[in-house]
Design an enzyme around this catalytic site. Structure first.
Site, mmCIF file in Angstrom:
data_model
loop_
_atom_site.group_PDB
_atom_site.id
_atom_site.type_symbol
_atom_site.label_atom_id
_atom_site.label_comp_id
_atom_site.label_asym_id
_atom_site.label_seq_id
_atom_site.Cartn_x
_atom_site.Cartn_y
_atom_site.Cartn_z
ATOM 1 C CG ASP A 1 -1.769 1.230 1.329
ATOM 2 O OD1 ASP A 1 -2.653 1.421 0.477
ATOM 3 O OD2 ASP A 1 -1.548 2.029 2.254
ATOM 4 C CD GLU B 1 -3.269 -2.269 -1.048
ATOM 5 O OE1 GLU B 1 -3.716 -1.124 -1.221
ATOM 6 O OE2 GLU B 1 -3.419 -2.900 0.028
#
Length: 229
Positions: free
Chosen positions: A50, A122
């Protein structure tokens, strides 16, 4: 066991350390059923991925839109890397076919859930970053961002700000967002928010984060008010 070679071909990246890819593809449900001694799940990689994605998308938008201010760039990034976008990126590389899940999660079809796909995507970013550095991560991510930016749905609408501007035209009106429910496992939490004007509920939203739920509640309120969206 997931076919790592097939997945590497799919994403056009070959890992030097295959264990990073295995960890990125391993859902927490598998670890809960089989124990942490056997394998790590991808939650820590999701956290790192992220952050890497945030840097890549921020730099890309910063260079692409040199005349836009911070607020506009932030809105663009929010739309570009939202759950809908990331889960769609994951579908484009058939990520659900390679996820390593526990038996219960597999039977429930968890590999198709948007948040599961988002988190795994992610994690894959993080694995590539750890294995090949930022240049490798950028080479993987940028084609998705460029494609998404061309799509009309990537133009983020800030319903909360729009609602606030309208409602504050009448100083007697007081509005607030209230979290009324949250449910689901930690890896797929859902939040329910109600939007009140004075003591009346004018909108209700649900999302994978409180912010997303608030945006949906504001959208419903604007729709109720007859505002063109």
């Amino acid at each position: 066991m997931a076919d790592l070679f097939a997945f590497e071909k799919k994403i056009n990246y070959t890992f030097r350390d295959k264990s990073l890819l295995v960890e990125a593809l391993t859902h927490s449900s598998y670890v809960h059923e089989n124990g942490r001694k056997k394998r790590k799940c991808n939650e820590r990689m999701e956290f790192l991925g992220d952050a890497v994605l945030s840097i890549i998308s921020a730099e890309y938008l910063y260079e692409k839109y040199p005349n836009e201010n911070e607020g506009t760039l932030t809105k663009r990034r929010s739309a570009l890397v939202c759950t809908e976008s990331l889960s769609e990126f994951a579908r484009l590389i058939d990520l659900s076919d390679y996820l390593i899940l526990g038996k219960g999660a597999a039977l429930s079809g968890d590999e198709k859930r948007k948040t599961v796909l988002e988190n795994a995507f992610e994690a894959v970013i993080a694995a590539i970053y750890l294995d090949g550095g930022m240049d490798a991560a950028m080479a993987f991510v940028l084609p998705f961002l460029k494609m998404e930016l061309k799509m009309p749905q990537s133009q983020f609408k800030d319903y909360k700000s729009q609602f606030q501007i309208i409602i504050q035209q009448n100083p007697d009106e007081i509005f607030q967002y209230k979290l009324v429910d949250e449910y689901g496992p930690d890896h797929d939490k859902r939040y329910v928010v109600e939007l009140y004007v004075n003591s009346n509920v004018v909108g209700k939203g649900e999302g994978t984060s409180k912010k997303n739920a608030e945006q949906e509640a504001a959208r419903q309120a604007l729709e109720l008010m007859g505002v063109a969206l």
